[in-house]
Design a protein around this motif. Structure first.
Motif, PDB file in Angstrom:
ATOM      1  N   ILE A 199     -36.817 -68.559  68.369  1.00 55.86           N
ATOM      2  CA  ILE A 199     -35.883 -68.960  66.972  1.00 55.86           C
ATOM      3  C   ILE A 199     -34.600 -69.917  68.016  1.00 55.86           C
ATOM      4  CG2 ILE A 199     -34.347 -68.326  65.800  1.00 55.86           C
ATOM      5  CD1 ILE A 199     -35.628 -66.089  65.401  1.00 55.86           C
ATOM      6  N   SER A 200     -34.236 -69.721  68.720  1.00 61.19           N
ATOM      7  CA  SER A 200     -32.848 -70.347  69.962  1.00 61.19           C
ATOM      8  C   SER A 200     -34.114 -71.456  70.174  1.00 61.19           C
ATOM      9  CB  SER A 200     -32.894 -69.510  71.166  1.00 61.19           C
ATOM     10  OG  SER A 200     -32.042 -68.425  70.968  1.00 61.19           O
ATOM     11  N   TYR A 201     -35.435 -71.674  70.551  1.00 61.55           N
ATOM     12  CA  TYR A 201     -35.041 -72.586  70.787  1.00 61.55           C
ATOM     13  C   TYR A 201     -35.901 -73.548  69.797  1.00 61.55           C
ATOM     14  CZ  TYR A 201     -39.083 -76.497  72.608  1.00 61.55           C
ATOM     15  OH  TYR A 201     -39.583 -77.609  73.027  1.00 61.55           O
ATOM     16  N   HIS A 202     -36.383 -73.388  68.851  1.00 63.47           N
ATOM     17  CA  HIS A 202     -36.370 -74.095  67.636  1.00 63.47           C
ATOM     18  C   HIS A 202     -35.677 -74.582  66.709  1.00 63.47           C
ATOM     19  CE1 HIS A 202     -40.587 -74.169  68.019  1.00 63.47           C
ATOM     20  NE2 HIS A 202     -41.299 -72.835  68.125  1.00 63.47           N
ATOM     21  N   LEU A 203     -33.840 -73.493  67.226  1.00 63.67           N
ATOM     22  CA  LEU A 203     -32.995 -74.075  66.850  1.00 63.67           C
ATOM     23  C   LEU A 203     -31.910 -75.825  67.098  1.00 63.67           C
ATOM     24  CD1 LEU A 203     -30.462 -70.576  66.097  1.00 63.67           C
ATOM     25  CD2 LEU A 203     -31.981 -72.020  64.148  1.00 63.67           C
ATOM     26  N   GLY A 204     -32.507 -75.375  68.734  1.00 58.85           N
ATOM     27  CA  GLY A 204     -31.854 -76.333  69.536  1.00 58.85           C
ATOM     28  C   GLY A 204     -32.768 -77.811  68.792  1.00 58.85           C
TER      29      GLY A 204
ATOM     30  N   SER B 226     -35.331 -55.825  65.404  1.00 60.86           N
ATOM     31  CA  SER B 226     -35.863 -57.481  65.228  1.00 60.86           C
ATOM     32  C   SER B 226     -34.520 -58.014  65.070  1.00 60.86           C
ATOM     33  CB  SER B 226     -36.737 -57.209  64.411  1.00 60.86           C
ATOM     34  OG  SER B 226     -38.415 -57.078  64.951  1.00 60.86           O
ATOM     35  N   MET B 227     -34.121 -57.060  63.638  1.00 59.32           N
ATOM     36  CA  MET B 227     -33.178 -58.292  63.082  1.00 59.32           C
ATOM     37  C   MET B 227     -31.607 -58.097  63.677  1.00 59.32           C
ATOM     38  SD  MET B 227     -33.693 -58.226  59.420  1.00 59.32           S
ATOM     39  CE  MET B 227     -32.137 -58.259  59.354  1.00 59.32           C
ATOM     40  N   GLU B 228     -31.210 -57.122  65.093  1.00 60.67           N
ATOM     41  CA  GLU B 228     -30.908 -57.464  66.048  1.00 60.67           C
ATOM     42  C   GLU B 228     -30.328 -59.204  66.899  1.00 60.67           C
ATOM     43  OE1 GLU B 228     -29.844 -56.016  71.100  1.00 60.67           O
ATOM     44  OE2 GLU B 228     -29.814 -54.019  68.811  1.00 60.67           O
ATOM     45  N   LYS B 229     -31.881 -59.236  67.141  1.00 61.17           N
ATOM     46  CA  LYS B 229     -32.308 -60.054  67.925  1.00 61.17           C
ATOM     47  C   LYS B 229     -32.094 -61.651  67.037  1.00 61.17           C
ATOM     48  CE  LYS B 229     -32.334 -58.322  71.573  1.00 61.17           C
ATOM     49  NZ  LYS B 229     -31.456 -57.485  72.178  1.00 61.17           N
ATOM     50  N   ILE B 230     -32.506 -61.187  65.901  1.00 60.49           N
ATOM     51  CA  ILE B 230     -32.606 -62.473  64.894  1.00 60.49           C
ATOM     52  C   ILE B 230     -31.450 -63.067  64.679  1.00 60.49           C
ATOM     53  CG2 ILE B 230     -32.707 -63.173  62.742  1.00 60.49           C
ATOM     54  CD1 ILE B 230     -35.251 -61.924  62.574  1.00 60.49           C
ATOM     55  N   PHE B 231     -30.285 -61.841  64.879  1.00 63.69           N
ATOM     56  CA  PHE B 231     -28.225 -61.961  64.671  1.00 63.69           C
ATOM     57  C   PHE B 231     -28.652 -63.319  65.901  1.00 63.69           C
ATOM     58  CE2 PHE B 231     -29.239 -60.226  60.902  1.00 63.69           C
ATOM     59  CZ  PHE B 231     -28.015 -59.703  59.746  1.00 63.69           C
ATOM     60  N   GLN B 232     -28.456 -62.565  66.499  1.00 59.79           N
ATOM     61  CA  GLN B 232     -28.350 -62.964  68.462  1.00 59.79           C
ATOM     62  C   GLN B 232     -28.827 -64.309  68.512  1.00 59.79           C
ATOM     63  OE1 GLN B 232     -29.631 -59.942  71.391  1.00 59.79           O
ATOM     64  NE2 GLN B 232     -28.326 -58.394  70.354  1.00 59.79           N
TER      65      GLN B 232
END
Length: 444
Positions: free
Chosen positions: A76-81, A150-156
């Motif tokens: 998720i972080s990679y694709h946001l970047g 899963s929700m925790e890591k999505i929020f992070q």
């Protein structure tokens, strides 16, 4: 996507702002672990021993659910970047759906194996009975644990660290409050004993999930869940598992280590098995806050890597390493200054306190140097390099420490097992740093 602050804000304030909420959350989680064990120890020393023996399987459940979520977090972080919103949404959705299925399988499998697993380490029927009773209740909540992780890591992944802190702390505080109420039957509640401790844990974990869902439904996330079957691309799923499986193994390896060390220590006395269990409860006050640094660092590194900000990636790593080392230095000081008081929280037995104090002083020699391995693992996961991260964990939790503990126990008795901890951390740190430098220089 409103996430550009991850590549524009100065590194130290950025890492602190992302990490401190997680560090605080991890400290509250550590407190919950201590309080939970404190009250269980008040039931009986057999109950505390049972909790220690159940811990490896409980850790395995957390490892699988957290590890897979870490894989999704990195993707998720990679694709946001890279400004690829649809792929970030798809990775988040896959994380929640697949991890919920993981929770179902873990519930069935772990409850089924517990009686036989406990008998590997003790012939005491009372300890086995207490362990089975605790695990049946605690493991029944595995589905909620999986969805919550899963929700925790999505929020992070999108930088919502304060919301994550609120959700995590709410569950932990509820657990701390409910522990004495359900264990000892305060007020209108019946006395449930060790099952009460398990139920308090499950209710706390479920509460965290409920708050995550409420926050999501209020539209507080730039990533959106989409349950269209077309979301589940095989290529994206492979990327999530490519990081998630090594991350899960990283977190599961302590379960293997503890089980092996329990076998070695049980040959000397059950007191040492209890001491090992107490140590792993106490060390959460260090390694969970250090993990808070990793959780804050991981999405920043992933985002900057996706955005091509390679110099910032290196600086983020150095800052996180320094912060983790500071936490570990505090832990080392405490283990040398007040070891008897720390062990005394869980046992009034003079023999247990003496053995535990010696163990804490010896093991703590490796705390500060272990920061190198801890941060290297987290940084590699954030960069999507799950296999090198797994190699580091294999060194720390199996390849070095188990043979060292076995050999040293033959030379020095149970004390040799404690020396294996710091010897392993020194050797693993040297290899971890070299491996991190090699892998990062090849990709940045």
């Amino acid at each position: 996507m409103q996430q550009s602050f991850m590549k524009t804000r100065p590194v130290l304030p950025l890492v602190l702002s992302m990490s401190l909420p997680m560090v605080l959350s991890m400290m509250v989680t550590s407190l919950y672990n201590i309080v939970d064990s404190y009250y269980v120890a008040r039931i009986s020393e057999d109950a505390m021993t049972a909790l220690s023996l159940v811990f490896p399987v409980q850790n395995l459940i957390n490892a699988v659910t957290i590890g897979f979520s870490i894989g999704a977090n990195a993707v998720i972080s990679y694709h946001l970047g890279a400004q690829e919103e649809k792929k970030a949404n798809a990775a988040a959705t896959q994380s929640l759906v697949c991890n919920t299925l993981h929770g179902v399988l873990l519930t069935v499998g772990c409850i089924a194996v517990m009686p036989g697993f406990l008998r590997l380490f003790t012939t005491d029927a009372q300890v086995v009975d207490l362990g089975v009773r605790y695990s049946r209740v605690a493991f029944a909540f595995s589905v909620f644990v999986a969805a919550s992780m899963s929700m925790e890591k999505i929020f992070q992944a999108v930088g919502r660290m304060m919301l994550t802190m609120i959700c995590m702390m709410s569950g932990c505080v509820a657990n701390i409050i409910l522990d004495p109420v359900l264990i000892f039957g305060l007020g209108p509640f019946p006395e449930m004993g060790i099952e009460g401790a398990a139920l308090a844990t499950g209710i706390g974990q479920t509460l965290s999930l409920v708050i995550y869902v409420i926050c999501y439904l209020q539209g507080r996330l730039p990533v959106r869940l989409c349950f269209d079957p077309r979301t589940f691309e095989a290529r994206l799923t492979k990327r999530v598992y490519a990081v998630g499986i090594p991350a899960a193994l990283n977190l599961a390896l302590p379960s293997l280590l503890i089980s092996c060390l329990n076998i070695i220590l049980a040959a000397f006395s059950q007191v040492y098995v209890l001491v090992l269990g107490v140590y792993y409860k106490l060390q959460t006050f260090l390694y969970l806050p250090a993990n808070g640094i990793v959780q804050g660092m991981r999405p920043i590194i992933g985002y900057n890597y996706g955005a091509g900000e390679h110099a910032r990636v290196q600086k983020i790593y150095r800052v996180a390493l320094a912060l983790s080392a500071c936490i570990m230095a505090v832990g080392t000081a405490l283990c040398w200054l007040v070891p008897a008081e720390l062990i005394g929280l869980f046992s009034q037995n003079a023999e247990t306190i003496a053995a535990g104090s010696a163990a804490l002083r010896t093991i703590s020699l490796g705390f500060v140097i272990s920061s190198v391995s801890v941060i290297a693992c987290g940084a590699l996961e954030g960069l999507g390099m799950g296999v090198p991260s797994l190699v580091i964990s294999l060194l720390r939790y199996t390849l070095f420490i188990i043979p060292a503990a076995f050999l040293l126990s033959r030379l020095c008795g149970a004390q040799g097992v404690w020396h294996a901890f710091w010897i392993t951390e020194v050797a693993a740190a040297a290899i971890s740093y070299a491996l991190y430098r090699k892998k990062v220089s090849a990709h940045l």
